[in-house]
Design an enzyme around this catalytic site. Structure first.
Site, mmCIF file in Angstrom:
data_model
loop_
_atom_site.group_PDB
_atom_site.id
_atom_site.type_symbol
_atom_site.label_atom_id
_atom_site.label_comp_id
_atom_site.label_asym_id
_atom_site.label_seq_id
_atom_site.Cartn_x
_atom_site.Cartn_y
_atom_site.Cartn_z
ATOM 1 N N THR A 131 6.325 65.082 -9.452
ATOM 2 C CA THR A 131 5.686 63.815 -10.089
ATOM 3 C C THR A 131 6.505 62.952 -8.625
ATOM 4 O O THR A 131 7.634 63.057 -8.215
ATOM 5 C CB THR A 131 6.450 63.372 -11.060
ATOM 6 N N ASP A 132 6.327 61.718 -8.993
ATOM 7 C CA ASP A 132 6.429 60.111 -7.972
ATOM 8 C C ASP A 132 7.668 60.293 -8.894
ATOM 9 O O ASP A 132 8.497 59.153 -7.599
ATOM 10 C CB ASP A 132 5.748 59.875 -8.042
ATOM 11 N N GLU A 133 8.249 60.700 -9.747
ATOM 12 C CA GLU A 133 9.542 59.826 -10.502
ATOM 13 C C GLU A 133 10.348 60.210 -9.851
ATOM 14 O O GLU A 133 11.537 59.996 -9.880
ATOM 15 C CB GLU A 133 9.347 59.940 -12.183
ATOM 16 N N TYR A 156 14.507 63.840 -16.993
ATOM 17 C CA TYR A 156 12.850 64.255 -16.584
ATOM 18 C C TYR A 156 13.046 64.016 -15.392
ATOM 19 O O TYR A 156 12.452 66.027 -14.753
ATOM 20 C CB TYR A 156 11.963 63.266 -17.282
ATOM 21 N N LYS A 160 12.913 67.473 -12.769
ATOM 22 C CA LYS A 160 11.617 67.614 -11.718
ATOM 23 C C LYS A 160 11.873 67.616 -10.663
ATOM 24 O O LYS A 160 11.796 68.713 -9.916
ATOM 25 C CB LYS A 160 10.491 66.770 -11.972
HETATM 26 N N1 LIG Z 1 1.059 63.314 -17.016
HETATM 27 C C1 LIG Z 1 1.222 62.636 -15.833
HETATM 28 O O1 LIG Z 1 0.892 61.149 -15.877
HETATM 29 C C2 LIG Z 1 2.559 63.508 -15.086
HETATM 30 C C3 LIG Z 1 2.456 62.709 -13.771
HETATM 31 C C4 LIG Z 1 3.373 63.209 -12.455
HETATM 32 C C5 LIG Z 1 3.229 64.428 -12.932
HETATM 33 N N2 LIG Z 1 3.084 65.897 -14.105
HETATM 34 C C6 LIG Z 1 4.011 66.701 -13.839
HETATM 35 O O2 LIG Z 1 2.467 67.518 -14.277
HETATM 36 C C7 LIG Z 1 2.503 68.521 -15.237
HETATM 37 C C8 LIG Z 1 1.473 68.552 -16.568
HETATM 38 O O3 LIG Z 1 1.746 67.848 -17.236
HETATM 39 P P1 LIG Z 1 1.245 66.993 -18.889
HETATM 40 O O4 LIG Z 1 1.250 65.585 -18.610
HETATM 41 O O5 LIG Z 1 0.337 68.461 -18.449
HETATM 42 O O6 LIG Z 1 2.441 67.529 -19.811
HETATM 43 P P2 LIG Z 1 2.233 68.031 -20.912
HETATM 44 O O7 LIG Z 1 3.600 67.410 -21.895
HETATM 45 O O8 LIG Z 1 0.996 67.585 -21.911
HETATM 46 O O9 LIG Z 1 1.953 69.237 -20.836
HETATM 47 C C9 LIG Z 1 2.840 70.145 -20.106
HETATM 48 C C10 LIG Z 1 2.649 71.590 -20.753
HETATM 49 O O10 LIG Z 1 3.167 72.568 -21.184
HETATM 50 C C11 LIG Z 1 4.120 73.464 -22.009
HETATM 51 N N3 LIG Z 1 5.134 74.200 -21.993
HETATM 52 C C12 LIG Z 1 5.767 73.533 -22.270
HETATM 53 N N4 LIG Z 1 7.338 73.814 -21.718
HETATM 54 C C13 LIG Z 1 7.267 75.562 -21.853
HETATM 55 C C14 LIG Z 1 7.414 76.870 -21.624
HETATM 56 N N5 LIG Z 1 8.716 76.521 -21.926
HETATM 57 N N6 LIG Z 1 6.376 77.782 -21.120
HETATM 58 C C15 LIG Z 1 5.030 77.207 -20.604
HETATM 59 N N7 LIG Z 1 4.645 76.306 -21.775
HETATM 60 C C16 LIG Z 1 5.798 75.126 -21.815
HETATM 61 C C17 LIG Z 1 3.503 73.053 -23.393
HETATM 62 O O11 LIG Z 1 3.445 73.223 -24.768
HETATM 63 C C18 LIG Z 1 2.442 71.459 -23.186
HETATM 64 O O12 LIG Z 1 1.319 72.238 -23.303
HETATM 65 C C19 LIG Z 1 4.580 68.448 -15.808
HETATM 66 O O13 LIG Z 1 4.809 69.225 -14.631
HETATM 67 C C20 LIG Z 1 4.638 66.828 -14.960
HETATM 68 O O14 LIG Z 1 5.677 66.949 -15.107
HETATM 69 C C21 LIG Z 1 2.797 64.559 -14.936
#
Ligand SMILES: NC(=O)c1ccc[n+]([C@@H]2O[C@H](COP(=O)([O-])OP(=O)(O)OC[C@H]3O[C@@H](n4cnc5c(N)ncnc54)[C@H](O)[C@@H]3O)[C@@H](O)[C@H]2O)c1
Length: 334
Positions: A131-133, A156, A160
Site C-alpha cells: 500500500t501507499d500508506e 496497519y 505492511k
Molecule cells: N483495498 C485497498 O484499497 C488497498 C490499497 C492498497 C493496498 N492494499 C493491499 O492489498 C491487499 C488486499 O487488500 P483487500 O482490500 O482485498 O483486503 P481484504 O481485507 O478485502 O481481503 C483480505 C483477504 O485476506 C484473507 N486473509 C486475512 N488473513 C489471512 C490469513 N492469515 N491467511 C490467509 N488469508 C487471510 C481474508 O480472508 C480476505 O479474503 C492487502 O495486502 C492490502 O494491504 C489494499
C-alpha cells in the site's frame, strides 16, 4: 499443454476476488490456487463465477500455518505467488493491532520463507501486494515515489511496511525473485461493507447518517480495482526482480467530495421519497487517531517502464461502482 501453477493468497477479499477472475480470463496458461483463511473479510460468493473452472482451486487456510504451506508447495509445482492476504482495515488496526502483526508480518514471513526453501534454484516469482500508506502522509504538495522514505503512521501501515522490508531482504539476502507493488486506495465492486465507499452507499440508501471523519478534507488517490489488476499482471510478468512499483490512478479526491459525488449519483438514480437530498444525511464524526492527511502516488515508473496507465477515470468508475452496490442491495446481499 502443461499449466503453470500460481498461488494467490487472500483471493476471497476485495482486490483478490477481482484479480483472480480477471487473471484466469486473461491467462489460460495458468492454474490458480487461492489460499484464503476466510476471515470476516473473505467472501467466496465473490468468486462464484469460477465454480467448476478447471483452472481454479480454493484452499481454506492460514498463511501463518507453515505445515499447510509446506504441504501446498510439496503437492504442487508452484511457480509464482501473488500475495494479497492481509488484515487491511486501518480502524481495526487501531482497536486490535495484534492480528495485523500476526497476519501481515508473521504471515508474510512464513509464506516467503516456505517459498524460498521450496524454490531454491527453480524459476519463480514472488509478488507482494502493498500500500501507499507505508510512506506516511503528504502535505499539500508532492507525490509518493518509489524512493520516498517509509514513515507509516498506523499499526496497519506499519505492519505492511514491515512486510515490504522482509520481502526486500529476501531478494538481497537470498536472491529471491521478488517484486512489490504499492498502490493507492482501490474502489470498485466486491469491497467489504466496512470500507469508505460501500459505507457511504449503504448508509445513504438505508436513510442513516453518513459518517465522515474530521473535517472531511483528507485526500486519497483513488484507483479503480480493474486498473490495479492490470498493473499487478504487468508487474508480475515484466517487473524487474527486486524492484518496487507504485500504482495510482492520478485521481486525487478530497473525502467529502467523494461523499457528495456518490450522494448526487444516488439523487439521480434513486431519489429519496421525501424529495430531500442524500447529502443532508452527511454527519461529521470524530477524526480517526493518526489519520493521514493526504496520499498521492507518482505512477511514472510503472507507466514508463511497463506501459501501464489507469483506464478508468473517477467519474465513470464511481458510477459503475454505485451501480454494482445498488444491484447487490436490491438482491438483499449488501
Ligand atoms: N483495498 C485497498 O484499497 C488497498 C490499497 C492498497 C493496498 N492494499 C493491499 O492489498 C491487499 C488486499 O487488500 P483487500 O482490500 O482485498 O483486503 P481484504 O481485507 O478485502 O481481503 C483480505 C483477504 O485476506 C484473507 N486473509 C486475512 N488473513 C489471512 C490469513 N492469515 N491467511 C490467509 N488469508 C487471510 C481474508 O480472508 C480476505 O479474503 C492487502 O495486502 C492490502 O494491504 C489494499
Amino acid at each position: 499443454m502443461m499449466k503453470k501453477t500460481i498461488l494467490v493468497t487472500g483471493g476471497a477479499g476485495f482486490i483478490g476476488s477481482n484479480f483472480i477472475p480477471y487473471f484466469i480470463a486473461s491467462h489460460p496458461e495458468y492454474r490458480i490456487i487461492n489460499l484464503d483463511l476466510l476471515t470476516y473479510a473473505g467472501n467466496l460468493d465473490n468468486l462464484k463465477e469460477l465454480d467448476g473452472n478447471v483452472n481454479y482451486q480454493f484452499i481454506q487456510g492460514d498463511i501463518c500455518n507453515r505445515e499447510l504451506l509446506d504441504r501446498i508447495f510439496l503437492d504442487n509445482v508452484i511457480e509464482g505467488v501473488i500475495h494479497f492476504a492481509a488484515e487491511s482495515h486501518v480502524d481495526n488496526s487501531i482497536s486490535g493491532p495484534g492480528t495485523f502483526i500476526r497476519t501481515n508480518v508473521n504471515g508474510t514471513f512464513t509464506l516467503l520463507d516456505v517459498a524460498r526453501l521450496s524454490w531454491k534454484d527453480k524459476p519463480h516469482r514472488f509478488h507482494h501486494i502493498s500500500t501507499d500508506e507505508v510512506y506516511g502522509t503528504l502535505g499539500e504538495n508532492g507525490l509518493f515515489t518509489e524512493t520516498t522514505p517509509y514513515a507509516p503512521n498506523s499499526p496497519y501501515s506499519a505492519s505492511k511496511a514491515s512486510s515490504d522490508l522482509i520481502v526486500r531482504s529476501y531478494h538481497h539476502t537470498y536472491g529471491m525473485n521478488v517484486v512489490t507493488t504499492n498502490c493507492s486506495n482501490n474502489y470498485g465492486p466486491k469491497q467489504h461493507n466496512e470500507k469508505l465507499i460501500p459505507t457511504i452507499i449503504r448508509k445513504a440508501i438505508m436513510g442513516d447518517e453518513i459518517p465522515v471523519y474530521g473535517d472531511g478534507k483528507n485526500v486519497r488517490d483513488w484507483l479503480y480495482v480493474e486498473d490495479h489488476c492490470r498493473g499487478i499482471d504487468l508487474v508480475f510478468h515484466n517487473g524487474k526482480a527486486g524492484e518496487t512499483y507504485n500504482i495510482g490512478g492520478r485521481n486525487e479526491k478530497v473525502n467529502i467530495n467523494i461523499v457528495k459525488e456518490i450522494c448526487s449519483i444516488l439523487d439521480e438514480r434513486i431519489p429519496r421519497t421525501d424529495k430531500k437530498l442524500y447529502s443532508e444525511q452527511i454527519s461529521f464524526v470524530m477524526d480517526r487517531p493518526g489519520h493521514d492527511r493526504r496520499y498521492a502516488i507518482d505512477a511514472t515508473k510503472i507507466e514508463n517502464e511497463l506501459g501501464w496507465k489507469a483506464k478508468e477515470n473517477f467519474e465513470s468508475g464511481i458510477r459503475k461502482t454505485v451501480q454494482w452496490y445498488l444491484e447487490k442491495f436490491n438482491q438483499g446481499v449488501v
